[in-house]
Design a protein around this motif. Structure first.
Motif, PDB file in Angstrom:
ATOM      1  N   LYS B 153       0.836  -1.213   0.000  1.00 44.55           N
ATOM      2  CA  LYS B 153       0.000   0.000   0.000  1.00 44.55           C
ATOM      3  C   LYS B 153       0.864   1.254   0.000  1.00 44.55           C
ATOM      4  CE  LYS B 153      -3.435   2.528   2.715  1.00 44.55           C
ATOM      5  NZ  LYS B 153      -2.610   3.696   2.962  1.00 44.55           N
ATOM      6  N   GLU B 154       1.852   1.282   0.907  1.00 46.26           N
ATOM      7  CA  GLU B 154       2.685   2.484   0.996  1.00 46.26           C
ATOM      8  C   GLU B 154       3.471   2.691  -0.302  1.00 46.26           C
ATOM      9  OE1 GLU B 154       5.029   2.651   4.514  1.00 46.26           O
ATOM     10  OE2 GLU B 154       5.915   4.567   3.966  1.00 46.26           O
ATOM     11  N   ASP B 157       1.047   3.997  -2.961  1.00 49.32           N
ATOM     12  CA  ASP B 157       0.658   5.378  -2.653  1.00 49.32           C
ATOM     13  C   ASP B 157       1.785   6.342  -2.987  1.00 49.32           C
ATOM     14  OD1 ASP B 157      -1.422   4.682   0.254  1.00 49.32           O
ATOM     15  OD2 ASP B 157      -1.956   5.129  -1.818  1.00 49.32           O
ATOM     16  N   ARG B 158       2.996   6.043  -2.546  1.00 49.31           N
ATOM     17  CA  ARG B 158       4.120   6.946  -2.798  1.00 49.31           C
ATOM     18  C   ARG B 158       4.427   7.032  -4.277  1.00 49.31           C
ATOM     19  NH1 ARG B 158       5.841   8.977   1.614  1.00 49.31           N
ATOM     20  NH2 ARG B 158       5.898   7.783   3.530  1.00 49.31           N
ATOM     21  N   MET B 161       1.874   9.298  -5.926  1.00 49.02           N
ATOM     22  CA  MET B 161       2.080  10.712  -5.590  1.00 49.02           C
ATOM     23  C   MET B 161       3.313  11.262  -6.287  1.00 49.02           C
ATOM     24  SD  MET B 161       0.854  11.401  -1.709  1.00 49.02           S
ATOM     25  CE  MET B 161       1.847  10.235  -0.809  1.00 49.02           C
ATOM     26  N   PHE B 211      -6.492   8.010  -1.814  1.00 46.47           N
ATOM     27  CA  PHE B 211      -6.181   9.442  -1.751  1.00 46.47           C
ATOM     28  C   PHE B 211      -4.977   9.821  -2.606  1.00 46.47           C
ATOM     29  CE2 PHE B 211      -2.243   9.991   0.592  1.00 46.47           C
ATOM     30  CZ  PHE B 211      -2.043   8.740   1.132  1.00 46.47           C
ATOM     31  N   CYS B 214      -5.250  11.768  -5.881  1.00 45.48           N
ATOM     32  CA  CYS B 214      -5.741  13.142  -5.919  1.00 45.48           C
ATOM     33  C   CYS B 214      -4.720  14.082  -6.528  1.00 45.48           C
ATOM     34  CB  CYS B 214      -6.077  13.624  -4.511  1.00 45.48           C
ATOM     35  SG  CYS B 214      -7.601  12.920  -3.878  1.00 45.48           S
ATOM     36  N   ASN B 215      -5.189  15.006  -7.356  1.00 44.92           N
ATOM     37  CA  ASN B 215      -4.326  15.986  -8.006  1.00 44.92           C
ATOM     38  C   ASN B 215      -4.341  17.287  -7.205  1.00 44.92           C
ATOM     39  OD1 ASN B 215      -2.957  17.606  -9.740  1.00 44.92           O
ATOM     40  ND2 ASN B 215      -4.283  17.222 -11.518  1.00 44.92           N
ATOM     41  N   PRO B 216      -3.195  17.717  -6.646  1.00 45.93           N
ATOM     42  CA  PRO B 216      -3.194  18.932  -5.819  1.00 45.93           C
ATOM     43  C   PRO B 216      -3.511  20.195  -6.608  1.00 45.93           C
ATOM     44  CG  PRO B 216      -1.154  17.698  -5.526  1.00 45.93           C
ATOM     45  CD  PRO B 216      -1.859  17.105  -6.690  1.00 45.93           C
TER      46      PRO B 216
END
Lengths: 341, 359
Positions: B153-154, B157-158, B161, B211, B214-216
């Motif tokens: 998962k980590e 996620d990383r 991002m 999450f 998501c696009n900042p």
């Protein structure tokens, strides 16, 4: 009685000149390092200037850049003088410039110490600027349609992701601010109307945080909304949940980043401002000047730091300063005999 | 008829030796650069090894590292040869090693060209490997309690991002996989029961994404759940919403990243090939010029340098004959055996002949 005299023969003079030349060129490299550290620091401040309300002080990086350039120049000149010092013809043309050069070195070392001191003291200013700037950033998070603040959301999101932090002091800062723009709120919805009416200023407040507060290391998919409501999520207790979102505040995270940078730069400057090169140059020049027989390079000579003792040198300096002050005053005793004649 | 003859005076020979010495040290430096490029590429590939299924692409950095080291050694030897070339007492000992050197240098050039070709040829294999690796990563996203997969998962996620991507091909890959672990699902809830019964495998599928997708840069706070339901959010249209999530797939993002990395090493590799070739040719000229000079009566006089002693065709013929003789070395030659016995008889006759006139 010279202060700290040392006897020099040819071999010692040559060794001193060579060692001093090495030290000067190493100092040039340190000067280049200081210059590049100044530029790096300036760029980092620029990158985070939105978090600091564009209010941050660029004094320290500007001073570092100036000091780095000066260090390169001063030490390169010193190296050239050492290189020429053992050749009497070449050294003769440098002789008149040596005294002002030593004074300049003194002033430069004082400037270095001042810069190091500023590196340590300005950290407080950075802390205060960060606190104020982050508070405003969180307030303007939703204003992505206001010119001048369009990118606040993106900057704050990327900062929270990069520095692994949430909010100013902690994630609860997001509960006190409306961070969803009114453009995306359905004002005809009952829930929305309840929330807006629940506080004096008519803000849409909720116990939620933006997605950038989420911790990727959490074993559970991120819970962003209804953080204080245990029954909103299965098997969730907001008091013991630690890994879900970042617990550190961004002010602390950013401050520790900048403070470690400034402390290490300060320590480097203190290490670089050793006065070894000044003392060495003074010894070398005095040793070369006191050679009894300039034609015979093998002769012995004396070198010292100060021509008289410390107290006497200070007394001489004070006397000189007094005479400088008196140059404009008319000396009464001198004029009277002329007037009489 | 020698190939590409050039006349060399003593002065020119000295200049050639000096220039070649500098060139070979430059080549040593470039060999070091190639080695470092190989190391960097390998570390970048190893960092994302968790989302790659096979390691075929590692051939490229491995060859780069090997060639870099070999090039450093080879060009250092070339600089030593240059130093000895103008000293007639020390140069002859390099005669045989130089042949081996030429072979090694040619092999290095060929390997470098092969690396450039491989980096393009292996793109398909890299994409395939990423496809399988990412598919597994997304499937095992929820298994944060299974040993060996806790950090999937980590990692995902990383990755999403950092590379600004979502899913394998796009964000819809998350709709086909259960990415919320059963530990966090309330099986007494009607919504959960409905979703589980809605598909054959009894998986909890939802039209939501993690999450990290998501696009900042989106002007709106991120919408992650009920993505296909326009009524779930105010002023939201699923078909026209572009900035909310990352639109690129992670396979495309990673492939582009690695291809860009390998393409940027292209100019460096090409310049090393050119430098190595020039060192090779210059050393050949130096060797032949110095050898012909040593044979002359006046070692300081003019000599000729060439690439090949005879033309290309004749050299190939010679090489063929040499190779064949080497192969025949083990065989007994019947003609040679008869010839040697005849020669022995002739010698015996000669020995018997002289005593007769004396007596």
């Amino acid at each position: 009685m010279p202060f700290m005299p040392v006897k020099f023969n040819l071999q010692k003079r040559v060794k001193l000149a060579q060692g001093l030349w090495m030290i000067y060129w190493l100092s040039v490299i340190v000067g280049i390092l200081l210059f590049s550290l100044g530029i790096f620091f300036k760029i980092e401040l620029r990158k985070r200037s939105e978090m600091m309300d564009n209010n941050e002080s660029h004094l320290v990086p500007n001073l570092l850049i100036l000091v780095g350039l000066l260090a390169c120049g001063v030490n390169a000149f010193g190296g050239k003088v050492c290189h020429d010092s053992l050749d009497p013809i070449k050294f003769a043309k440098w002789k008149p410039m040596l005294k002002p050069f030593l004074l300049l070195c003194c002033g430069f070392n004082a400037l270095l110490l001042l810069t190091a001191l500023l590196c340590f003291l300005m950290q407080f200013a950075v802390y205060l600027t960060l606190a104020e700037g982050l508070k405003n950033s969180i307030k303007f998070y939703k204003d992505t349609d206001t010119p001048g603040r369009c990118f606040m959301k993106r900057t704050l999101d990327l900062t929270q992701i990069e520095f692994r932090c949430c909010g100013n002091n902690n994630f609860r800062d997001w509960f006190e601010v409306q961070w969803i723009s009114n453009r995306y709120l359905d004002m005809s919805n009952d829930l929305v109307k309840d929330r807006v009416l629940s506080n004096v200023e008519g803000k849409y407040l909720m116990d939620s945080v933006p997605f950038s507060c989420c911790n990727p290391g959490s074993p559970r998919p991120c819970i962003q909304h209804h953080l204080t409501n245990n029954s909103a999520h299965y098997d969730y207790d907001h008091r013991i949940e630690e890994l879900n979102i970042w617990t550190r505040g961004c002010r602390e995270a950013l401050f520790s980043y900048f403070s470690s940078m400034m402390t290490s730069i300060g320590v480097l400057i203190i290490g670089a401002s050793a006065s070894v090169d000044m003392a060495g140059l003074k010894y070398l020049t005095t040793a070369l000047e006191t050679m009894e027989d300039p034609e015979n390079p093998e002769c012995e000579s004396d070198g010292w730091l100060l021509e008289k003792g410390v107290k006497e040198t200070f007394g001489d300096l004070l006397a000189k300063l007094k005479t400088l002050g008196k140059t404009n005053q008319v000396v009464e005793g001198g004029d009277a005999p002329e007037a009489a004649n | 008829m020698a190939l590409l003859k050039i006349k060399f005076t003593q002065q020119r020979r000295v200049h050639l030796a000096q220039g070649l010495w500098l060139l070979s040290w430059m080549a040593v430096m470039w060999g070091g650069v190639i080695f470092c490029l190989g190391v960097y590429l390998k570390t970048e590939l190893l960092r994302r090894a968790e989302v790659m299924d096979n390691t075929e692409i590692h051939v490229v950095p491995n060859i780069l590292m090997m060639v870099g080291l070999a090039s450093i050694g080879t060009n250092w030897v070339a600089s030593r040869v240059c130093q000895d070339s103008l000293d007639p007492t020390r140069f002859p000992r390099w005669k045989v090693p130089l042949l081996a050197w030429f072979a090694v240098a040619t092999v290095l050039c060929c390997l470098l060209i092969a690396v450039v070709a491989l980096s393009y040829a292996l793109q398909g294999s890299l994409e395939e490997s990423l496809k399988v690796g990412l598919r597994n990563g997304i499937r095992f996203y929820k298994d944060t309690d299974v040993p060996g997969r806790c950090f999937q998962k980590e990692t995902i996620d990383r990755l999403q991002m950092e590379f600004r991507c979502c899913g394998n091909n796009n964000f819809k890959d998350w709709f086909e996989v259960q990415w919320v672990s059963n530990r966090y699902l309330d099986f007494t809830s009607k919504d959960v029961k409905d979703r589980i019964r809605s598909n054959v495998d009894n998986r909890y599928l939802l039209d939501g994404v993690p999450f990290s997708c998501c696009n900042p840069t989106s002007p709106r706070p991120c919408l992650r759940y009920h993505l296909t339901d326009n009524n779930a959010h105010f002023n939201y249209d699923y078909q026209s919403e572009e900035l909310n999530l990352y639109s690129r797939g992670c396979r495309q993002a990673l492939t582009d990243y690695y291809m860009e990395l390998m393409n940027s090493t292209g100019p460096g590799v090409l310049s090393v090939i050119l430098i190595q070739l020039s060192v090779l040719l210059s050393l050949r000229y130096l060797q032949t010029a110095v050898e012909t000079a040593m044979v002359l009566e006046d070692p300081e006089g003019d000599s000729e340098g060439y690439l090949l002693e005879k033309g290309v065709k004749e050299t190939i013929e010679d090489l063929k004959i040499n190779a064949l003789t080497m192969l025949k070395f083990g065989q007994v030659d019947p003609n040679a055996a008869e010839g040697s016995s005849e020669v022995a008889d002739a010698e015996k006759d000669e020995k018997d002949a002289p005593p007769s006139p004396a007596s």
